[in-house]
Design an enzyme around this catalytic site. Sequence first.
Site, PDB file in Angstrom:
ATOM      1  N   ASP A 117      12.340   3.031   9.936  1.00 17.46           N
ATOM      2  CA  ASP A 117      12.659   3.730  11.182  1.00 17.46           C
ATOM      3  C   ASP A 117      14.049   3.286  11.626  1.00 17.46           C
ATOM      4  OD1 ASP A 117      12.287   1.173  12.083  1.00 17.46           O
ATOM      5  OD2 ASP A 117      10.615   1.641  13.413  1.00 17.46           O
ATOM      6  N   ASP A 173       2.848   8.597   9.882  1.00 14.06           N
ATOM      7  CA  ASP A 173       2.637   7.157   9.825  1.00 14.06           C
ATOM      8  C   ASP A 173       1.950   6.747  11.104  1.00 14.06           C
ATOM      9  OD1 ASP A 173       5.221   7.379  11.522  1.00 14.06           O
ATOM     10  OD2 ASP A 173       4.590   5.296  11.778  1.00 14.06           O
ATOM     11  N   CYS A 204     -18.103   5.657   1.801  1.00 17.49           N
ATOM     12  CA  CYS A 204     -16.803   5.196   1.300  1.00 17.49           C
ATOM     13  C   CYS A 204     -17.014   4.394   0.022  1.00 17.49           C
ATOM     14  CB  CYS A 204     -16.133   4.321   2.360  1.00 17.49           C
ATOM     15  SG  CYS A 204     -14.531   3.652   1.869  1.00 17.49           S
ATOM     16  N   CYS A 224     -14.511   2.420  -1.256  1.00 14.65           N
ATOM     17  CA  CYS A 224     -13.379   1.483  -1.372  1.00 14.65           C
ATOM     18  C   CYS A 224     -13.884   0.124  -1.830  1.00 14.65           C
ATOM     19  CB  CYS A 224     -12.614   1.377  -0.047  1.00 14.65           C
ATOM     20  SG  CYS A 224     -13.340   0.246   1.162  1.00 14.65           S
ATOM     21  N   CYS A 273     -16.229  -1.551   0.752  1.00 11.42           N
ATOM     22  CA  CYS A 273     -17.556  -0.951   0.919  1.00 11.42           C
ATOM     23  C   CYS A 273     -18.426  -1.118  -0.320  1.00 11.42           C
ATOM     24  CB  CYS A 273     -17.409   0.520   1.309  1.00 11.42           C
ATOM     25  SG  CYS A 273     -16.705   0.716   2.966  1.00 11.42           S
ATOM     26  N   HIS A 284     -10.408  -1.324   4.315  1.00  8.02           N
ATOM     27  CA  HIS A 284     -11.304  -0.169   4.463  1.00  8.02           C
ATOM     28  C   HIS A 284     -10.637   0.947   5.280  1.00  8.02           C
ATOM     29  CE1 HIS A 284     -14.414   2.625   5.386  1.00  8.02           C
ATOM     30  NE2 HIS A 284     -14.098   2.474   6.659  1.00  8.02           N
TER      31      HIS A 284
END
Length: 370
Positions: free
Chosen positions: A92, A278, A316, A318, A321, A347
């Site tokens: 930024d 973002d 999920c 991931c 999880c 997660h």
Amino acid sequence: MTVNFTAFNSIASGGRRGRLDLSHRTVETPVFMPVGTAGTVKAVPQDILESLGAEIILGNTYHLYLRPGHEAIRRMGGLHRFISWPHAMLTDSGGFQVFSLSALRKISDEGVRFRSHLDGSSHVFTPEHSMDVQIALGADVIMAFDECTEYPADRARAEKSLRYTMGWARRSLDHFRAHRNEVPWFEESGGRTQSLLGIVQGGMYRDLRRESAERLVEMDFDGYAIGGLAVGEPREVTLEMIAGTLPLLPRDKPRYVMGVGYPDEIELYAKMGVDMMDCVLPTRAARHALLFTRDGRINIKNKQYAEDQGPPDPNCDCMVCRRYSRAYLRHLTTAGEALAATLNSIHNLAFYLGIMRRVRSELETAANAG
Ligand SMILES: [Zn+2]
């Protein structure tokens, strides 16, 4: 300037599948970009970001300028090498943090004088200086220096703020064009440079947003961001500003909405034609024990999870999880263990990145069917 964006599939609501060809990586869009404030996506190591499929992350110019300093990072080959992230990055302009974190700001046409939130030292950011810092850091995508108009702002205040942002956009572009070959990886990339995006401001006034967008498009940036949103306004207003501004931006360049949003918002905006977003929300919420799941947000500290052997989000897959239970995450979180921030953040990032993966696939299917 090089236009590094291809939009190859569009649907009626404006959403499009695209691809950003950046110096360090090709990024599939629409994309969600995890925020790596001070050279780290808080609590999450780079190899895990890679395994989650993050293709581009943010760095914050203000934080990196103050510590460890952009010249130190330049001497070490740039931000990619310093943090060991060989993929795409965006920085930024520093403007947002100057306005939200620092003390004793004094704004003029020239730029902003402010005191560091770390040690009270005095600094000046001008558009030229913001470009110099961002060129030294060497992210693939950099942002024009802008003033993020606060909310609420009356019309006179929004107009004045926009005047600064428009003047600074011109100066950012001119300075970047004169110095873009100074990026640390210019030689090794075979002469490629960074992409510079202009930022539409104008508070919550549609006509000011229009004026801002039209003037920026005339200047011919590599892409366009819509800034100054998610600053406290009702979400219908956020939506109205995005819907009103998107049609004013060229279809053949990337469009980025800064600092949004909740899971349903990023999906909606992506389907309206926003290519990049973002937000600190997935990682910040994770550090405050909030987990995003297909069935809504849960506070993992709640007593009801004390002996819950189920995965944090049953929908999920991931790495968190698949391996850990709600009871264990609750224990780590209530005990203040460092691992809690890491697992909760992984997660939530997987959840956000998963939404965008699904949206990209839906955009492909819808466009092919249409
Ligand atoms: Zn998960």
